[in-house]
Every structure is written in structure tokens, then in C-alpha cells.
Enzyme design. Structure first.
Site, PDB file in Angstrom:
ATOM      1  CG  HIS A  36      40.810 109.488 -35.247  1.00 46.16           C
ATOM      2  ND1 HIS A  36      39.504 109.193 -35.554  1.00 46.16           N
ATOM      3  CD2 HIS A  36      40.844 109.714 -33.917  1.00 46.16           C
ATOM      4  CE1 HIS A  36      38.766 109.269 -34.450  1.00 46.16           C
ATOM      5  NE2 HIS A  36      39.562 109.562 -33.444  1.00 46.16           N
ATOM      6  CG  HIS A  88      43.926 110.036 -30.346  1.00 44.02           C
ATOM      7  ND1 HIS A  88      43.336 111.245 -30.084  1.00 44.02           N
ATOM      8  CD2 HIS A  88      42.911 109.187 -30.671  1.00 44.02           C
ATOM      9  CE1 HIS A  88      42.020 111.146 -30.242  1.00 44.02           C
ATOM     10  NE2 HIS A  88      41.739 109.910 -30.591  1.00 44.02           N
ATOM     11  CB  VAL A 123      35.954 112.082 -35.473  1.00 38.29           C
ATOM     12  CG1 VAL A 123      36.028 112.370 -36.972  1.00 38.29           C
ATOM     13  CG2 VAL A 123      35.829 113.387 -34.691  1.00 38.29           C
ATOM     14  CG  ASN A 129      39.500 106.109 -28.522  1.00 34.82           C
ATOM     15  OD1 ASN A 129      40.028 105.343 -27.716  1.00 34.82           O
ATOM     16  ND2 ASN A 129      39.688 107.416 -28.482  1.00 34.82           N
ATOM     17  CG  ASP A 136      42.842 116.328 -30.736  1.00 34.74           C
ATOM     18  OD1 ASP A 136      42.494 115.166 -31.016  1.00 34.74           O
ATOM     19  OD2 ASP A 136      42.071 117.164 -30.175  1.00 34.74           O
ATOM     20  CB  ILE A 137      40.608 121.041 -32.281  1.00 36.08           C
ATOM     21  CG1 ILE A 137      40.295 122.513 -32.417  1.00 36.08           C
ATOM     22  CG2 ILE A 137      39.495 120.289 -31.576  1.00 36.08           C
ATOM     23  CD1 ILE A 137      39.142 122.809 -33.365  1.00 36.08           C
TER      24      ILE A 137
HETATM   25  P1  5GP Z   1      38.048 110.252 -30.814  1.00 39.08           P
HETATM   26  O1  5GP Z   1      37.330 110.742 -29.574  1.00 39.08           O
HETATM   27  O2  5GP Z   1      37.070 109.978 -31.932  1.00 39.08           O
HETATM   28  O3  5GP Z   1      39.001 109.149 -30.583  1.00 39.08           O
HETATM   29  O4  5GP Z   1      38.954 111.476 -31.266  1.00 39.08           O
HETATM   30  C1  5GP Z   1      38.496 112.541 -32.022  1.00 39.08           C
HETATM   31  C2  5GP Z   1      39.481 113.665 -31.819  1.00 39.08           C
HETATM   32  O5  5GP Z   1      39.256 114.640 -32.815  1.00 39.08           O
HETATM   33  C3  5GP Z   1      39.317 114.386 -30.458  1.00 39.08           C
HETATM   34  O6  5GP Z   1      40.539 114.287 -29.740  1.00 39.08           O
HETATM   35  C4  5GP Z   1      38.977 115.815 -30.842  1.00 39.08           C
HETATM   36  O7  5GP Z   1      39.583 116.773 -29.997  1.00 39.08           O
HETATM   37  C5  5GP Z   1      39.483 115.918 -32.261  1.00 39.08           C
HETATM   38  N1  5GP Z   1      38.756 116.859 -33.090  1.00 39.08           N
HETATM   39  C6  5GP Z   1      37.400 116.956 -33.191  1.00 39.08           C
HETATM   40  N2  5GP Z   1      37.078 117.928 -34.064  1.00 39.08           N
HETATM   41  C7  5GP Z   1      38.245 118.455 -34.506  1.00 39.08           C
HETATM   42  C8  5GP Z   1      38.554 119.506 -35.441  1.00 39.08           C
HETATM   43  O8  5GP Z   1      37.688 120.149 -36.037  1.00 39.08           O
HETATM   44  N3  5GP Z   1      39.874 119.757 -35.650  1.00 39.08           N
HETATM   45  C9  5GP Z   1      40.864 119.055 -35.021  1.00 39.08           C
HETATM   46  N4  5GP Z   1      42.126 119.407 -35.286  1.00 39.08           N
HETATM   47  N5  5GP Z   1      40.603 118.063 -34.152  1.00 39.08           N
HETATM   48  C10 5GP Z   1      39.317 117.762 -33.902  1.00 39.08           C
END
Ligand code: 5GP
Ligand code: ZN
Length: 113
Positions: free
Chosen positions: A99, A101, A95, A86, A29-30
Site C-alpha cells: 500500500h 500512503h 498490513v 513501508n 486511512d482509519i
Molecule cells: P503500514 O503501517 O503497514 O505502512 O500502514 C498500514 C495502515 O493501514 C495504517 O496507517 C493503518 O492506520 C491502516 N489501517 C489498518 N487497519 C485499517 C482498516 O481496517 N481500515 C483502514 N481504512 N485503514 C486501516
């Protein structure tokens, strides 16, 4: 399709790959929320958990064997880890490509809600 994670799978956007096979891609994760924070995703685009269908069950199940393989490789399987996914606004999905985590490396906060 304009999906960030599909672009990551195709290598159009760089990522730190942790694992890959025919069905699944995993990368760091970024913006990590724990010392270990990996995202495990199906290569097939599925927007949300609501869009998972019966024929996706094998790939979604496979994500969990990939998760335990990664956990063993990182040596976090015994101390433990959390898998979170989520769905939509109230859970904070940002996103829209399903996915999971994988969080570990410290004692995680126990409240989920
Ligand atoms: P969500 O909030 O949808 O459950 O998780 C999306 C995750 O994607 C977040 O933890 C966010 O940090 C990660 N993320 C968003 N953009 C990028 C990216 O460009 N690269 C990577 N490696 N992770 C990303
Ligand atoms: Zn996608």
C-alpha cells in the site's frame, strides 16, 4: 486469504472509498496521520515491496497516476503531498498487502528516518 486489505477490496470490511478502477482501490486511512491520509493499493494481493515482480510494474506505476488524479481532485496537487510505502519490520509495515500512503493537508515533517 486472510488479508485485511483484500477484505476491504471485496467490501467484506467497510472502508471510505476515494477511488476505484480495475487495478487499484484507494480509501481513507482509519487512523490518519495528516488531514489527508489515503491508502492506495493494488487489487492484486502482493504482500510486500519485496514481492513485486516485473509483471506488476504496470499496476505499481498506475498507482502513481491514480495518486496524482486524487491529488488534483482534492486540490492538494499544487501545495504538495507525500507518498510513502513501508516494507517489513524496520519500516513499520503492519498490513502485509502492498500500500502507498498519500499524505497531505499540512506541512509534513521532513525527517524520513
Ligand atoms: P503500514 O503501517 O503497514 O505502512 O500502514 C498500514 C495502515 O493501514 C495504517 O496507517 C493503518 O492506520 C491502516 N489501517 C489498518 N487497519 C485499517 C482498516 O481496517 N481500515 C483502514 N481504512 N485503514 C486501516
Ligand atoms: Zn491482500
Amino acid at each position: 486469504m486472510d488479508c485485511l486489505f483484500c477484505k476491504i477490496i471485496k467490501g467484506e470490511i467497510p472502508s471510505e472509498k476515494v477511488y476505484e478502477d480495475d487495478l487499484v482501490y484507494a480509501f481513507k486511512d482509519i487512523s490518519p496521520m495528516a488531514p489527508v491520509h489515503i491508502l492506495i493499493i493494488p487489487k492484486k494481493h502482493i504482500s510486500t515491496i519485496n514481492d513485486i515482480e516485473e509483471y506488476d510494474e504496470s499496476v505499481i506505476g498506475h498507482i502513481f497516476t491514480v495518486a496524482n488524479k486524487i491529488a488534483k481532485e482534492l486540490g492538494i496537487d499544487e501545495e504538495g503531498y507525500r507518498i510513502v510505502s513501508n516494507c517489513n519490520k524496520n519500516a513499520g509495515q503492519t498490513v502485509f498487502h502492498v500500500h502507498f500512503h498519500l499524505l497531505a493537508g499540512k506541512e509534513l515533517i521532513t525527517t524520513l528516518g
